[in-house]
Design an enzyme around this catalytic site. Structure first.
Site, PDB file in Angstrom:
ATOM      1  N   LYS A 181       0.841  -1.217   0.000  1.00 40.20           N
ATOM      2  CA  LYS A 181       0.000   0.000   0.000  1.00 40.20           C
ATOM      3  C   LYS A 181       0.866   1.253   0.000  1.00 40.20           C
ATOM      4  CE  LYS A 181      -2.112  -0.850   3.955  1.00 40.20           C
ATOM      5  NZ  LYS A 181      -1.512  -2.129   4.372  1.00 40.20           N
TER       6      LYS A 181
ATOM      7  N   ARG B 199      -9.323   1.118   8.563  1.00 37.59           N
ATOM      8  CA  ARG B 199      -8.947  -0.260   8.873  1.00 37.59           C
ATOM      9  C   ARG B 199     -10.081  -0.983   9.588  1.00 37.59           C
ATOM     10  NH1 ARG B 199      -2.951   0.725   9.018  1.00 37.59           N
ATOM     11  NH2 ARG B 199      -1.928  -1.284   9.070  1.00 37.59           N
TER      12      ARG B 199
ATOM     13  N   ARG C 242      11.432  -5.906   5.087  1.00 38.32           N
ATOM     14  CA  ARG C 242      11.135  -4.487   4.927  1.00 38.32           C
ATOM     15  C   ARG C 242      12.024  -3.625   5.821  1.00 38.32           C
ATOM     16  NH1 ARG C 242       5.109  -2.172   5.343  1.00 38.32           N
ATOM     17  NH2 ARG C 242       5.142  -2.823   7.526  1.00 38.32           N
TER      18      ARG C 242
ATOM     19  N   ARG D 239      11.156  -1.944  11.463  1.00 39.98           N
ATOM     20  CA  ARG D 239      10.109  -1.591  12.428  1.00 39.98           C
ATOM     21  C   ARG D 239       9.987  -2.705  13.461  1.00 39.98           C
ATOM     22  NH1 ARG D 239       4.926   0.066   8.842  1.00 39.98           N
ATOM     23  NH2 ARG D 239       3.937  -1.047  10.547  1.00 39.98           N
TER      24      ARG D 239
ATOM     25  N   ARG E  11      -0.762  -9.231  13.471  1.00 41.75           N
ATOM     26  CA  ARG E  11      -1.224  -8.190  12.539  1.00 41.75           C
ATOM     27  C   ARG E  11      -2.046  -8.795  11.407  1.00 41.75           C
ATOM     28  NH1 ARG E  11       3.984  -5.413  10.827  1.00 41.75           N
ATOM     29  NH2 ARG E  11       2.682  -3.844   9.840  1.00 41.75           N
TER      30      ARG E  11
END
Ligand code: AMP
Length: 210
Positions: free
Chosen positions: A13, A88, A123, A156, A167
Site C-alpha cells: 500500500k 482499517r 522491509r 520496524r 497483525r
C-alpha cells in the site's frame, strides 16, 4: 481524487501510494507514519498508541479518526489525497462517510498470507521520513540510507515475526470486511499484489484514470 489503498500489512500500500501520490500530485496520508511520528515525539496520542502498535493491534478508532480528521483538514488535501492504512475498520469507513468525505476509488492489493511474512521481515523503513524499502525488491541506492532524505533505514519493531502473525489476524478480522463495504458501493478494484511494483502501478493508474 480521493483514493484508498486497502490490503494486508506489507501488501505494498505504502509503496504504491507513494508512487501514485507523485504522479497525481496529491498527498499520501499514512496513519501508521503519523502514529509513529507521534510516538517518536512523545505526544499524548503517540503514548496512547504505543502499546497497540507494538502488540500488532489496531489503535482505537476514536484516536485514529481524530488524527485523520485533523490531517485532511490541512490545505494540501483540498485537491484530493491518498489514504494508506485508513480506514482499517468498518467504523472508520463510516466515520469518513459521516464527515462527508466522498471516496472516489478504492484499490485493494491482494497478497497471500505466506508471502506477507517474507515481505515484512525484509522491509526496512526510513526513521526520518517513513519511506519504505525492501532488502530484495526495493533496495536503496546506498545500503541502509534513504534515497529521499538520507535518513537511516531501520526495521520496524512490529515487523518482527512474533508481531506479524497478530497483525495478519487483525487484518482478516477487522479490515478485510472493508472490501465488501466498498464493493457494494461500486468503488473497489482488486489487484494482484504478487507482481512487480511497476505492473501494479500500471493497473492502479488505469483504474484511476478509467
Ligand atoms: P502501518 O504502518 O499502516 O502498518 O500501521 C502500523 C500500526 O499503526 C498498525 O499495526 C496499527 O497499530 C496502527 N494503525 C495505523 N493505521 C491505523 C488505523 N487506521 N486504525 C488503527 N490502527 C492503525
Amino acid at each position: 481524487m480521493k483514493i484508498i489503498f486497502l490490503g494486508a500489512p506489507g501488501a505494498g500500500k505504502g509503496t504504491q501510494a507513494e508512487i501514485i501520490s507523485d504522479r497525481l500530485s496529491i498527498p499520501q496520508i499514512s496513519t501508521g507514519n503519523i502514529l509513529r511520528e507521534a510516538l517518536k515525539s512523545g505526544t499524548e496520542n503517540g503514548l496512547k498508541a504505543k502499546t497497540f502498535i507494538e502488540a500488532g493491534q489496531l489503535v482505537p478508532d476514536e484516536i485514529v479518526i481524530g488524527i485523520l480528521q485533523d490531517r485532511i483538514a490541512q490545505d494540501d488535501c483540498a485537491g484530493g489525497f491518498i489514504l494508506d492504512g485508513f480506514p482499517r475498520t468498518i467504523a472508520q469507513a463510516e466515520a469518513l462517510d459521516s464527515m462527508g468525505i466522498a471516496i472516489d476509488r478504492v484499490i485493494d492489493i491482494e497478497v497471500a498470507d505466506e508471502a506477507i511474512e517474507r515481505r515484512l521481515s525484509g522491509r526496512r523503513v526510513c526513521e526520518t521520513c517513513g519511506s519504505s524499502y525492501h532488502l530484495d525488491h526495493k533496495k536503496p541506492a546506498v545500503e541502509g540510507v534513504c534515497d529521499k532524505c538520507g535518513g537511516t533505514l531501520i526495521q520496524r519493531k512490529d515487523d518482527k515475526p512474533e508481531t506479524i502473525c497478530e497483525r495478519l489476524k487483525v487484518y482478516h478480522e477487522q479490515t478485510e470486511p472493508l472490501k465488501a463495504y466498498y464493493k457494494e458501493k461500486g468503488k473497489l478494484c482488486e489487484v494482484d499484489g504478487s507482481r512487480a511494483i511497476e505492473a501494479i502501478t500500471a493497473e492502479a493508474l488505469a483504474f484511476l484514470e478509467g
